[in-house]
Motif scaffolding. Structure first.
Motif, PDB file in Angstrom:
ATOM      1  N   TYR A  94       0.861  -1.179   0.000  1.00  0.00           N
ATOM      2  CA  TYR A  94       0.000   0.000   0.000  1.00  0.00           C
ATOM      3  C   TYR A  94       0.896   1.226   0.000  1.00  0.00           C
ATOM      4  CZ  TYR A  94      -4.219  -2.702   0.624  1.00  0.00           C
ATOM      5  OH  TYR A  94      -5.266  -3.565   0.412  1.00  0.00           O
ATOM      6  N   TRP A  95       0.685   2.102  -0.977  1.00  0.00           N
ATOM      7  CA  TRP A  95       1.528   3.275  -1.153  1.00  0.00           C
ATOM      8  C   TRP A  95       0.910   4.497  -0.491  1.00  0.00           C
ATOM      9  CZ3 TRP A  95       6.273   2.478  -2.633  1.00  0.00           C
ATOM     10  CH2 TRP A  95       6.585   1.397  -3.479  1.00  0.00           C
ATOM     11  N   VAL A  96       1.733   5.184   0.321  1.00  0.00           N
ATOM     12  CA  VAL A  96       1.340   6.447   0.950  1.00  0.00           C
ATOM     13  C   VAL A  96       1.930   7.567   0.100  1.00  0.00           C
ATOM     14  CG1 VAL A  96       1.487   7.882   3.009  1.00  0.00           C
ATOM     15  CG2 VAL A  96       1.334   5.381   3.235  1.00  0.00           C
ATOM     16  N   ILE A  97       1.048   8.397  -0.446  1.00  0.00           N
ATOM     17  CA  ILE A  97       1.451   9.514  -1.288  1.00  0.00           C
ATOM     18  C   ILE A  97       0.869  10.782  -0.684  1.00  0.00           C
ATOM     19  CG2 ILE A  97       1.300  10.528  -3.602  1.00  0.00           C
ATOM     20  CD1 ILE A  97       0.885   7.605  -4.641  1.00  0.00           C
ATOM     21  N   LYS A  98       1.745  11.731  -0.383  1.00  0.00           N
ATOM     22  CA  LYS A  98       1.321  13.013   0.194  1.00  0.00           C
ATOM     23  C   LYS A  98       0.497  12.834   1.465  1.00  0.00           C
ATOM     24  CE  LYS A  98       2.183  16.460  -1.596  1.00  0.00           C
ATOM     25  NZ  LYS A  98       3.345  17.309  -1.427  1.00  0.00           N
ATOM     26  N   GLY A  99       0.923  11.898   2.323  1.00  0.00           N
ATOM     27  CA  GLY A  99       0.275  11.698   3.612  1.00  0.00           C
ATOM     28  C   GLY A  99      -0.998  10.875   3.580  1.00  0.00           C
ATOM     29  N   LEU A 100      -1.319  10.277   2.426  1.00  0.00           N
ATOM     30  CA  LEU A 100      -2.538   9.472   2.295  1.00  0.00           C
ATOM     31  C   LEU A 100      -2.222   8.131   1.641  1.00  0.00           C
ATOM     32  CD1 LEU A 100      -4.869  12.208   0.764  1.00  0.00           C
ATOM     33  CD2 LEU A 100      -4.993  11.347   3.103  1.00  0.00           C
ATOM     34  N   ILE A 101      -2.781   7.053   2.182  1.00  0.00           N
ATOM     35  CA  ILE A 101      -2.753   5.786   1.452  1.00  0.00           C
ATOM     36  C   ILE A 101      -3.682   6.007   0.263  1.00  0.00           C
ATOM     37  CG2 ILE A 101      -3.292   3.330   1.461  1.00  0.00           C
ATOM     38  CD1 ILE A 101      -2.943   3.381   4.514  1.00  0.00           C
ATOM     39  N   GLN A 102      -3.152   5.822  -0.965  1.00  0.00           N
ATOM     40  CA  GLN A 102      -3.961   6.115  -2.150  1.00  0.00           C
ATOM     41  C   GLN A 102      -4.083   4.947  -3.125  1.00  0.00           C
ATOM     42  OE1 GLN A 102      -3.447   9.886  -4.119  1.00  0.00           O
ATOM     43  NE2 GLN A 102      -2.348  10.716  -2.360  1.00  0.00           N
ATOM     44  N   CYS A 103      -3.171   3.971  -3.008  1.00  0.00           N
ATOM     45  CA  CYS A 103      -3.214   2.869  -3.975  1.00  0.00           C
ATOM     46  C   CYS A 103      -2.434   1.681  -3.425  1.00  0.00           C
ATOM     47  CB  CYS A 103      -2.645   3.313  -5.318  1.00  0.00           C
ATOM     48  SG  CYS A 103      -0.917   3.836  -5.269  1.00  0.00           S
ATOM     49  N   ARG A 104      -2.562   0.580  -4.145  1.00  0.00           N
ATOM     50  CA  ARG A 104      -1.830  -0.635  -3.762  1.00  0.00           C
ATOM     51  C   ARG A 104      -1.417  -1.397  -5.011  1.00  0.00           C
ATOM     52  NH1 ARG A 104      -4.278  -5.461  -4.478  1.00  0.00           N
ATOM     53  NH2 ARG A 104      -6.476  -5.364  -5.038  1.00  0.00           N
ATOM     54  N   GLN A 105      -0.423  -2.258  -4.823  1.00  0.00           N
ATOM     55  CA  GLN A 105      -0.011  -3.189  -5.864  1.00  0.00           C
ATOM     56  C   GLN A 105       0.195  -4.547  -5.230  1.00  0.00           C
ATOM     57  OE1 GLN A 105       3.245  -0.477  -7.231  1.00  0.00           O
ATOM     58  NE2 GLN A 105       2.818  -1.468  -9.195  1.00  0.00           N
ATOM     59  N   ARG A 106      -0.216  -5.577  -5.903  1.00  0.00           N
ATOM     60  CA  ARG A 106      -0.050  -6.947  -5.433  1.00  0.00           C
ATOM     61  C   ARG A 106       1.429  -7.315  -5.448  1.00  0.00           C
ATOM     62  NH1 ARG A 106      -3.160 -11.872  -5.879  1.00  0.00           N
ATOM     63  NH2 ARG A 106      -2.025 -13.217  -4.469  1.00  0.00           N
ATOM     64  N   ILE A 107       1.894  -7.965  -4.410  1.00  0.00           N
ATOM     65  CA  ILE A 107       3.280  -8.425  -4.325  1.00  0.00           C
ATOM     66  C   ILE A 107       3.354  -9.819  -4.934  1.00  0.00           C
ATOM     67  CG2 ILE A 107       5.182  -9.039  -2.779  1.00  0.00           C
ATOM     68  CD1 ILE A 107       4.007  -6.920  -0.806  1.00  0.00           C
ATOM     69  N   LEU A 108       4.217  -9.976  -5.931  1.00  0.00           N
ATOM     70  CA  LEU A 108       4.350 -11.249  -6.628  1.00  0.00           C
ATOM     71  C   LEU A 108       5.412 -12.151  -6.012  1.00  0.00           C
ATOM     72  CD1 LEU A 108       4.136  -9.974 -10.312  1.00  0.00           C
ATOM     73  CD2 LEU A 108       2.304 -10.935  -8.888  1.00  0.00           C
ATOM     74  N   ARG A 109       6.539 -11.539  -5.644  1.00  0.00           N
ATOM     75  CA  ARG A 109       7.629 -12.331  -5.064  1.00  0.00           C
ATOM     76  C   ARG A 109       8.645 -11.385  -4.436  1.00  0.00           C
ATOM     77  NH1 ARG A 109       8.961 -12.415 -10.707  1.00  0.00           N
ATOM     78  NH2 ARG A 109      11.070 -11.615 -11.002  1.00  0.00           N
ATOM     79  N   LEU A 110       9.574 -11.982  -3.703  1.00  0.00           N
ATOM     80  CA  LEU A 110      10.692 -11.250  -3.113  1.00  0.00           C
ATOM     81  C   LEU A 110      11.975 -11.838  -3.685  1.00  0.00           C
ATOM     82  CD1 LEU A 110       9.527 -11.160   0.634  1.00  0.00           C
ATOM     83  CD2 LEU A 110       9.082  -9.475  -1.166  1.00  0.00           C
TER      84      LEU A 110
END
Length: 156
Positions: free
Chosen positions: A70-86
């Motif tokens: 989950y990405w925090v941009i300008k102090g707000l959680i605004q979007c997410r991306q699925r994690i495929l692998r590490l």
């Protein structure tokens, strides 16, 4: 029954996974994040976006069971991306790092305020904001100040 992580399935089972949350430093909007990742993807062998971090998540198995970043941009959680692998990455300095390999598609979420923090943190599914409906995924972004004000009063 108290859930520490995971999602209640309605029967007697729980999906045991967790998410990560990370500040997207230097980006002003979700579109900025998309552009930055697109530029970086051409430098990878598989064309997938990734975020490289020095710390390796101890809860790797839970993240890979269905977690997103989950990405925090300008102090707000605004979007997410699925994690495929590490993936393990070794830099020129010989230090082992973790490349969090992501699904290219970014899912916009309801905006939720988040105070600044360093690095990444675990985020329980119960605390993750829901995705915006598919009909709103391509909406033009609200001005940052309006988005923050709406998140403060719980409208978004």
């Amino acid at each position: 029954m108290m859930l520490l992580y995971g999602r209640w399935n309605g029967d007697d089972s729980v999906d045991k996974f967790t998410h990560l949350i990370k500040l997207s430093v230097g980006t002003e909007t979700v579109d900025d994040l998309l552009r930055w990742q697109k530029l970086r993807r051409v430098q990878t062998s598989d064309g997938l976006p990734r975020h490289v971090t020095r710390m390796w998540p101890k809860r790797e198995a839970e993240i890979l069971e269905g977690g997103s970043i989950y990405w925090v941009i300008k102090g707000l959680i605004q979007c997410r991306q699925r994690i495929l692998r590490l993936d393990e990455v070794n830099g020129g300095d010989g230090i082992r790092r973790c490349a969090i390999v992501l699904e290219p598609e970014i899912h916009r979420t309801q905006s939720v305020q988040k105070r600044p923090f360093q690095g990444w943190r675990y985020l329980a599914p119960a605390d993750a904001p829901p995705d915006l409906p598919a009909s709103r995924q391509n909406d033009e972004a609200l001005p940052v100040e309006l988005n923050q004000a709406l998140a403060e009063i719980g409208v978004l």
